[in-house]
Design a protein around this motif. Structure first.
Motif, PDB file in Angstrom:
ATOM      1  N   ALA A  87      57.401  12.649  40.298  1.00 61.31           N
ATOM      2  CA  ALA A  87      56.767  11.395  39.875  1.00 61.31           C
ATOM      3  C   ALA A  87      57.750  10.234  39.888  1.00 61.31           C
ATOM      4  N   ALA A  88      59.026  10.513  39.655  1.00 59.06           N
ATOM      5  CA  ALA A  88      60.024   9.449  39.566  1.00 59.06           C
ATOM      6  C   ALA A  88      60.555   9.011  40.921  1.00 59.06           C
ATOM      7  N   VAL A  89      60.389   9.845  41.961  1.00 60.01           N
ATOM      8  CA  VAL A  89      61.049   9.530  43.229  1.00 60.01           C
ATOM      9  C   VAL A  89      60.105   9.380  44.415  1.00 60.01           C
ATOM     10  N   ASN A  90      58.870   9.900  44.338  1.00 63.57           N
ATOM     11  CA  ASN A  90      58.039   9.900  45.548  1.00 63.57           C
ATOM     12  C   ASN A  90      57.680   8.479  45.974  1.00 63.57           C
ATOM     13  N   TYR A  91      57.507   8.298  47.268  1.00 66.66           N
ATOM     14  CA  TYR A  91      57.241   6.975  47.829  1.00 66.66           C
ATOM     15  C   TYR A  91      55.830   6.478  47.527  1.00 66.66           C
ATOM     16  N   GLU A 141      72.517  -0.944  48.322  1.00 65.04           N
ATOM     17  CA  GLU A 141      71.794  -0.028  47.452  1.00 65.04           C
ATOM     18  C   GLU A 141      70.350  -0.477  47.326  1.00 65.04           C
ATOM     19  N   PRO A 142      69.458   0.022  48.214  1.00 64.60           N
ATOM     20  CA  PRO A 142      68.049  -0.332  48.109  1.00 64.60           C
ATOM     21  C   PRO A 142      67.492   0.056  46.746  1.00 64.60           C
ATOM     22  N   ALA A 143      66.414  -0.599  46.334  1.00 55.58           N
ATOM     23  CA  ALA A 143      65.850  -0.382  45.008  1.00 55.58           C
ATOM     24  C   ALA A 143      64.445   0.174  45.088  1.00 55.58           C
ATOM     25  N   ARG A 153      66.370   4.455  50.028  1.00 58.28           N
ATOM     26  CA  ARG A 153      64.964   4.757  49.796  1.00 58.28           C
ATOM     27  C   ARG A 153      64.136   4.309  50.988  1.00 58.28           C
ATOM     28  N   SER A 154      64.121   5.123  52.032  1.00 52.38           N
ATOM     29  CA  SER A 154      63.352   4.795  53.225  1.00 52.38           C
ATOM     30  C   SER A 154      62.718   6.043  53.808  1.00 52.38           C
TER      31      SER A 154
END
Length: 482
Positions: free
Chosen positions: A179-183, A207-209, A227-228
């Protein structure tokens, strides 16, 4: 010499321009720092990528791997299910110490055969297929800008997160949930995608956010990550994911100055709208970014639905090259309980024949399934048709004689693959009335294509339609008007 993407050089010629040895050039090709293609046993190097490297004046020495993923322990996750633990060696791309965990039932389809536990070779092969391929346009500049050595390093910096399935790599010692990381819920950075699509440098390479502004290193004990979803999206053409009004779209480019592929995707959509049900194909449109045309389609997967490439199905069932992939794949569909599998594969074969698609390899079709229940297998809507409609042919080749392309995935020759079709009861020849006009309209939107080429495509396509109509008539389908 001219290659598929433009002028190419021998490794010796590339070495002379770069001031290095031919062996060093081979090393740069292996790590993805130079684009190249195989001609027989020899590498031919993309001249543009060589000159780009000369202008960039990279530091001497081997391309370095990011220290954070040199050798590290990860848990392969599916949502919050702990599937297996493994060690990844960033410098060699090898995997060690694979340990199945309590969630092994949720392992990806493509990680080894379904009748045994996966080993390190299974995991390494799956990881290679998941990363950006080394010949993707603009990859060398992206690796330099982000100071990483290989596409796999980029993928691990993003923890392997994707928009096609729910699998990801949780670093050892990191406390973080799906839940904390999925796109899907948290969004993603699009700057890296701009770089991979157009070659333009990202605005924030450091450092993308997250979408809400939280730093990527917000999880307890976690290093900063890129985060891509593009870092875990395969395929040779330039592409990127974008989110617009809550929907994720895949934006994909074409090749060369003529940039045919985006228009071919739109034309294929016109064809499939005539032949298939709306849920049996992914519709494409043409969009413009930075003055160039790209194709665009909405994501067919989601947080609870994963896309399983046909190659992963073949891997899971132990169906290898040299065997009859058509028979083996249909048996796998039957065993998985896929409804109407044979009929939908027949539709794919006919559609590919009509559009002269030479790129229906085993990563360009597949299945969808429910993630949590590991059930609900169904044929994925048809996607990726940019290599149809003679995207590599010249006008002279099309005008000279009936053009024969190399078909995939089941037979090499188009006529042999078409002969596999068992059911044509769904085929309505009258649905193609006026399609030749669609060809003129859609291809005419491409300013780089002339009327002679369009007329040649119309003539070739008319032959294909007639062939399918003849086959349909043999099978008892009423054909009128042609």
């Amino acid at each position: 010499m001219q290659g598929k993407g433009g002028p190419v050089l021998t490794t010796k010629e590339a070495a002379a321009l770069l001031g290095v040895s031919p062996r060093r050039v081979n090393n740069l090709i292996e790590v993805g720092a130079l684009k190249a293609q195989k001609f027989g046993r020899a590498w031919m190097v993309d001249e543009a990528s060589v000159r780009e490297r000369v202008q960039a004046k990279p530091q001497r020495g081997r391309p370095r791997a990011d220290a954070g993923v040199e050798t590290a322990r990860y848990t392969l996750m599916c949502h919050d299910h702990e599937v297996l633990a493994f060690t990844y060696h960033g410098r060699t791309g090898s995997v060690a110490a694979v340990e199945p965990l309590d969630g092994i039932a949720w392992k990806p389809f493509g990680v080894g055969r379904r009748d045994r536990e996966p080993n390190r070779y299974d995991m390494a092969e799956w990881l290679r297929d998941r990363a950006i391929p080394g010949l993707r346009p603009h990859l060398p500049s992206a690796l330099r800008d982000l100071a990483v050595r290989t596409p796999a390093v980029l993928m691990f910096q993003s923890w392997g997160l994707s928009l096609s399935d729910p699998y990801w790599f949780r670093p050892e010692g990191v406390e973080v949930s799906w839940a904390a990381v999925n796109y899907y819920d948290n969004g993603y950075d699009e700057d890296f995608g701009d770089l991979m699509l157009t070659g333009l440098s990202p605005r924030n390479a450091g450092e993308p956010a997250f979408a809400d502004g939280r730093p990527a290193s917000g999880a307890k004990g976690a290093p900063a990550i890129t985060r891509s979803p593009d870092t875990a999206t395969n395929g040779m053409l330039s592409k990127t994911w974008v989110r617009r009004r809550g929907t994720d779209y895949l934006i994909k480019g074409g090749t060369g100055n003529e940039n045919r592929e985006p228009y071919n995707e739109k034309l294929a959509t016109r064809l499939l709208e005539r032949l298939l049900d709306p849920n049996e194909f992914v519709p494409y449109t043409v969009t413009e970014r930075h003055g160039r045309a790209y194709s665009s389609c909405a994501n067919m997967a989601g947080p609870d639905t994963e896309l399983i490439p046909a190659q992963d199905v073949l891997t899971a069932f132990g169906i290898t090259e040299g065997r009859d992939l058509h028979t083996g794949y249909l048996r796998a569909l039957e065993e998985l309980g896929v409804e109407d599998g044979r009929r939908l594969i027949d539709k794919m074969i006919v559609a590919d024949y009509l559009m002269a698609n030479f790129d229906r390899h085993t990563h360009n079709f597949g299945l969808l399934r429910s993630v949590e229940g590991l059930d609900g297998y169904r044929i994925a809507p048809l996607f990726d048709h940019g290599c149809g409609f003679y995207s590599r042919a010249t006008t002279a080749e099309l005008e000279a004689r009936p053009y024969v392309w190399e078909s995939h995935p089941f037979r090499e020759y188009p006529s042999q693959q078409l002969a596999l079709v068992e059911d044509l009861g769904w085929y309505d020849p009258s649905a193609l009335d006026g399609f030749l006009d669609d060809i003129a309209e859609v291809l005419g939107e491409n300013p780089e294509i002339d009327e002679r080429f369009i007329a040649a495509v119309q003539k070739q396509t008319e032959r294909q339609i007639q062939t399918v109509n003849d086959l349909a008539a043999e099978r008892g389908v009423v054909v009128a008007g042609w």
